[in-house]
Write a protein that holds these residues in place. Structure first.
Motif, PDB file in Angstrom:
ATOM      1  N   ILE A  26      11.347   9.380  10.197  1.00  0.00           N
ATOM      2  CA  ILE A  26      10.431  10.377   9.516  1.00  0.00           C
ATOM      3  C   ILE A  26       9.614   9.842   8.148  1.00  0.00           C
ATOM      4  O   ILE A  26       8.438   9.833   8.320  1.00  0.00           O
ATOM      5  CB  ILE A  26      11.078  11.637   9.131  1.00  0.00           C
ATOM      6  N   ILE A  27      10.378   9.175   7.540  1.00  0.00           N
ATOM      7  CA  ILE A  27       9.834   8.358   6.333  1.00  0.00           C
ATOM      8  C   ILE A  27       8.825   7.165   6.688  1.00  0.00           C
ATOM      9  O   ILE A  27       7.532   7.211   6.208  1.00  0.00           O
ATOM     10  CB  ILE A  27      10.904   7.918   5.417  1.00  0.00           C
ATOM     11  N   ASN A  28       8.904   6.686   7.820  1.00  0.00           N
ATOM     12  CA  ASN A  28       8.103   5.486   8.022  1.00  0.00           C
ATOM     13  C   ASN A  28       6.866   6.121   8.718  1.00  0.00           C
ATOM     14  O   ASN A  28       5.488   5.639   8.691  1.00  0.00           O
ATOM     15  CB  ASN A  28       8.747   4.796   9.360  1.00  0.00           C
ATOM     16  N   GLN A  29       7.043   7.520   9.489  1.00  0.00           N
ATOM     17  CA  GLN A  29       5.884   8.073  10.141  1.00  0.00           C
ATOM     18  C   GLN A  29       4.990   8.700   8.513  1.00  0.00           C
ATOM     19  O   GLN A  29       3.747   8.760   8.752  1.00  0.00           O
ATOM     20  CB  GLN A  29       6.194   9.201  10.893  1.00  0.00           C
ATOM     21  N   ILE A  30       5.669   9.283   7.865  1.00  0.00           N
ATOM     22  CA  ILE A  30       5.034   9.913   6.423  1.00  0.00           C
ATOM     23  C   ILE A  30       4.110   8.615   5.980  1.00  0.00           C
ATOM     24  O   ILE A  30       2.972   8.995   5.840  1.00  0.00           O
ATOM     25  CB  ILE A  30       5.884  10.296   5.850  1.00  0.00           C
ATOM     26  N   ASN A  31       4.668   7.717   5.791  1.00  0.00           N
ATOM     27  CA  ASN A  31       4.208   6.207   5.182  1.00  0.00           C
ATOM     28  C   ASN A  31       2.714   6.016   5.951  1.00  0.00           C
ATOM     29  O   ASN A  31       1.784   5.663   5.550  1.00  0.00           O
ATOM     30  CB  ASN A  31       5.054   5.193   5.113  1.00  0.00           C
ATOM     31  N   ASP A  32       3.092   6.051   7.393  1.00  0.00           N
ATOM     32  CA  ASP A  32       1.783   5.301   8.272  1.00  0.00           C
ATOM     33  C   ASP A  32       0.945   6.616   7.992  1.00  0.00           C
ATOM     34  O   ASP A  32      -0.498   6.329   8.087  1.00  0.00           O
ATOM     35  CB  ASP A  32       2.373   5.608   9.639  1.00  0.00           C
ATOM     36  N   LEU A  33       1.118   8.051   7.759  1.00  0.00           N
ATOM     37  CA  LEU A  33       0.274   8.874   7.816  1.00  0.00           C
ATOM     38  C   LEU A  33      -0.567   8.821   6.526  1.00  0.00           C
ATOM     39  O   LEU A  33      -1.631   9.098   6.473  1.00  0.00           O
ATOM     40  CB  LEU A  33       0.941  10.363   7.706  1.00  0.00           C
ATOM     41  N   ILE A  34       0.027   8.391   5.347  1.00  0.00           N
ATOM     42  CA  ILE A  34      -0.394   8.225   4.074  1.00  0.00           C
ATOM     43  C   ILE A  34      -1.769   7.092   4.074  1.00  0.00           C
ATOM     44  O   ILE A  34      -2.703   7.260   3.780  1.00  0.00           O
ATOM     45  CB  ILE A  34       0.589   7.830   3.071  1.00  0.00           C
ATOM     46  N   GLU A  48       4.959  20.955   4.826  1.00  0.00           N
ATOM     47  CA  GLU A  48       6.174  20.462   5.634  1.00  0.00           C
ATOM     48  C   GLU A  48       6.254  21.034   7.212  1.00  0.00           C
ATOM     49  O   GLU A  48       6.443  20.332   8.128  1.00  0.00           O
ATOM     50  CB  GLU A  48       7.412  20.944   5.105  1.00  0.00           C
ATOM     51  N   ARG A  49       5.784  22.297   7.269  1.00  0.00           N
ATOM     52  CA  ARG A  49       5.695  23.088   8.647  1.00  0.00           C
ATOM     53  C   ARG A  49       4.724  22.100   9.396  1.00  0.00           C
ATOM     54  O   ARG A  49       4.916  21.991  10.692  1.00  0.00           O
ATOM     55  CB  ARG A  49       5.161  24.570   8.417  1.00  0.00           C
ATOM     56  N   GLU A  50       3.456  21.623   9.031  1.00  0.00           N
ATOM     57  CA  GLU A  50       2.454  20.921   9.695  1.00  0.00           C
ATOM     58  C   GLU A  50       3.023  19.504  10.094  1.00  0.00           C
ATOM     59  O   GLU A  50       2.709  19.065  11.250  1.00  0.00           O
ATOM     60  CB  GLU A  50       1.277  20.723   8.936  1.00  0.00           C
ATOM     61  N   ALA A  52       6.137  18.775  10.554  1.00  0.00           N
ATOM     62  CA  ALA A  52       7.119  19.156  11.477  1.00  0.00           C
ATOM     63  C   ALA A  52       6.619  19.197  13.020  1.00  0.00           C
ATOM     64  O   ALA A  52       7.392  18.428  13.700  1.00  0.00           O
ATOM     65  CB  ALA A  52       8.134  20.309  11.167  1.00  0.00           C
ATOM     66  N   GLU A  53       5.451  19.894  12.910  1.00  0.00           N
ATOM     67  CA  GLU A  53       4.589  20.177  14.364  1.00  0.00           C
ATOM     68  C   GLU A  53       4.138  18.525  14.805  1.00  0.00           C
ATOM     69  O   GLU A  53       4.202  18.230  15.843  1.00  0.00           O
ATOM     70  CB  GLU A  53       3.760  21.369  13.990  1.00  0.00           C
ATOM     71  N   LYS A  54       3.807  17.882  13.714  1.00  0.00           N
ATOM     72  CA  LYS A  54       3.286  16.856  14.108  1.00  0.00           C
ATOM     73  C   LYS A  54       4.073  15.661  14.564  1.00  0.00           C
ATOM     74  O   LYS A  54       3.816  14.844  15.667  1.00  0.00           O
ATOM     75  CB  LYS A  54       2.251  16.146  12.816  1.00  0.00           C
ATOM     76  N   PHE A  55       5.273  15.680  13.929  1.00  0.00           N
ATOM     77  CA  PHE A  55       6.307  14.627  14.333  1.00  0.00           C
ATOM     78  C   PHE A  55       7.137  15.072  15.468  1.00  0.00           C
ATOM     79  O   PHE A  55       7.839  14.139  15.803  1.00  0.00           O
ATOM     80  CB  PHE A  55       7.018  14.229  12.865  1.00  0.00           C
ATOM     81  N   GLY A  56       7.169  16.422  15.512  1.00  0.00           N
ATOM     82  CA  GLY A  56       8.134  16.865  16.686  1.00  0.00           C
ATOM     83  C   GLY A  56       9.292  16.914  16.315  1.00  0.00           C
ATOM     84  O   GLY A  56      10.425  16.745  17.118  1.00  0.00           O
ATOM     85  N   SER A  58      12.331  18.884  13.184  1.00  0.00           N
ATOM     86  CA  SER A  58      12.632  20.406  12.629  1.00  0.00           C
ATOM     87  C   SER A  58      12.014  20.064  11.041  1.00  0.00           C
ATOM     88  O   SER A  58      12.066  19.200  10.507  1.00  0.00           O
ATOM     89  CB  SER A  58      14.105  20.481  12.586  1.00  0.00           C
ATOM     90  N   ARG A  59      11.802  21.328  10.463  1.00  0.00           N
ATOM     91  CA  ARG A  59      11.184  21.216   9.188  1.00  0.00           C
ATOM     92  C   ARG A  59      12.468  20.711   8.250  1.00  0.00           C
ATOM     93  O   ARG A  59      12.261  20.218   7.130  1.00  0.00           O
ATOM     94  CB  ARG A  59      10.927  22.606   8.509  1.00  0.00           C
ATOM     95  N   ARG A  60      13.825  20.962   8.670  1.00  0.00           N
ATOM     96  CA  ARG A  60      14.884  20.478   7.926  1.00  0.00           C
ATOM     97  C   ARG A  60      15.012  18.929   7.729  1.00  0.00           C
ATOM     98  O   ARG A  60      15.039  18.568   6.559  1.00  0.00           O
ATOM     99  CB  ARG A  60      16.168  21.032   8.324  1.00  0.00           C
ATOM    100  N   SER A  61      14.576  18.432   8.780  1.00  0.00           N
ATOM    101  CA  SER A  61      14.479  16.842   8.585  1.00  0.00           C
ATOM    102  C   SER A  61      13.270  16.610   8.053  1.00  0.00           C
ATOM    103  O   SER A  61      13.406  15.410   7.076  1.00  0.00           O
ATOM    104  CB  SER A  61      14.193  16.318  10.258  1.00  0.00           C
ATOM    105  N   ILE A  62      12.301  17.158   8.095  1.00  0.00           N
ATOM    106  CA  ILE A  62      11.158  16.861   7.307  1.00  0.00           C
ATOM    107  C   ILE A  62      11.298  16.900   5.673  1.00  0.00           C
ATOM    108  O   ILE A  62      11.059  16.121   5.163  1.00  0.00           O
ATOM    109  CB  ILE A  62       9.993  17.489   7.707  1.00  0.00           C
ATOM    110  N   HIS A  63      12.161  18.283   5.403  1.00  0.00           N
ATOM    111  CA  HIS A  63      12.458  18.300   3.962  1.00  0.00           C
ATOM    112  C   HIS A  63      13.382  17.123   3.564  1.00  0.00           C
ATOM    113  O   HIS A  63      13.220  16.524   2.533  1.00  0.00           O
ATOM    114  CB  HIS A  63      13.054  19.655   3.844  1.00  0.00           C
TER     115      HIS A  63
END
Length: 241
Positions: A26-34, A48-50, A52-56, A58-63
């Motif tokens: 998820i960290i890698n995906q967030i960095n790619d998004l940035i 976080e909700r958005e 979580a939906e984008k990466f498929g 849970s919000r807990r994992s995003i958090h």
């Protein structure tokens, strides 16, 4: 929080590896998004909700991923505003993210080496800077530890509080934060793996008392010497010269 360390005593190594792998993805995906959105310092990350939906996921994992990035200073949460990009530069950010992704789980020896280095400095600083309130907190932890051991009870928590009281007395906030992060797992693991731990009660009482007295007398050199003697078993356990 300066950085996040998994509790290896509660979760198995495989469970920790699985969690770390998921969070790192998820960290890698967030960095790619940035990078893809060309987000600049001060820009907000999607909620976080958005994410979580984008990466498929849970919000807990995003958090968890966001908290890990925050702990390294790569993201910053602002109350009632959201998570923003700090002013560290994209090249530096990408490099830091890759370093985070390449980190393994902290092993016991690595934690011990850091703890010894930090606490020898902390006890010297505590002897120089301690206030009467600091001294009282150290003495309170010392007495609680002694009382538990003499009554035959487990005193791991009191042992921890004694060392954390010294770190606090050093007056160095960063040092205190790191000690809070790493000391609990060291004490738990040392007791778990050292077969003679419960036979060392009298020795630990004497050593803690000598450390306290050196801090009380504001003798930094002696305080460091006493702490180094206290770490003798840790040195031997980890084969540190």
């Amino acid at each position: 929080m300066l950085f996040t360390i998994m509790n290896l005593d509660i979760l198995s190594k495989n469970e920790n590896l699985e969690i770390t792998s998921r969070v790192n993805k998820i960290i890698n995906q967030i960095n790619d998004l940035i990078n893809a959105k060309h987000l600049q310092p001060g820009d907000k990350l999607p909620p976080e909700r958005e994410l979580a939906e984008k990466f498929g996921v849970s919000r807990r994992s995003i958090h968890a991923a966001i908290l890990k990035l925050e702990s390294y200073g790569i993201l910053k949460s602002i109350p009632q505003s959201g998570t923003v990009i700090p002013n560290i530069g994209r090249i530096a950010m990408n490099g830091m993210v890759q370093d985070i992704l390449n980190l393994g789980l902290p092993d016991f020896k690595s934690l011990v080496e850091i703890r010894i280095s930090l606490e020898l400095q902390a006890v010297k600083a505590a002897a120089k800077k301690r206030t009467e309130e600091d001294l009282e907190n150290i003495k309170k932890a010392l007495n609680a530890h002694k009382k538990k051991l003499l009554s035959g009870e487990d005193a791991v928590q009191e042992d921890l509080l004694f060392h954390l009281a010294i770190a606090k007395a050093s007056g160095n906030v960063i040092m205190n934060q790191i000690m809070i992060a790493i000391t609990p797992q060291i004490i738990i693991d040392f007791k778990k793996y050292h077969v003679d731990y419960d036979q060392l009660d009298e020795l630990r009482i004497k050593e803690h008392t000598k450390i306290y007295k050196a801090i009380r007398d504001q003798d930094p050199k002696l305080a460091k010497k006493r702490m180094k003697q206290h770490f003798k078993l840790l040195y031997e356990y980890c084969d540190i010269n």
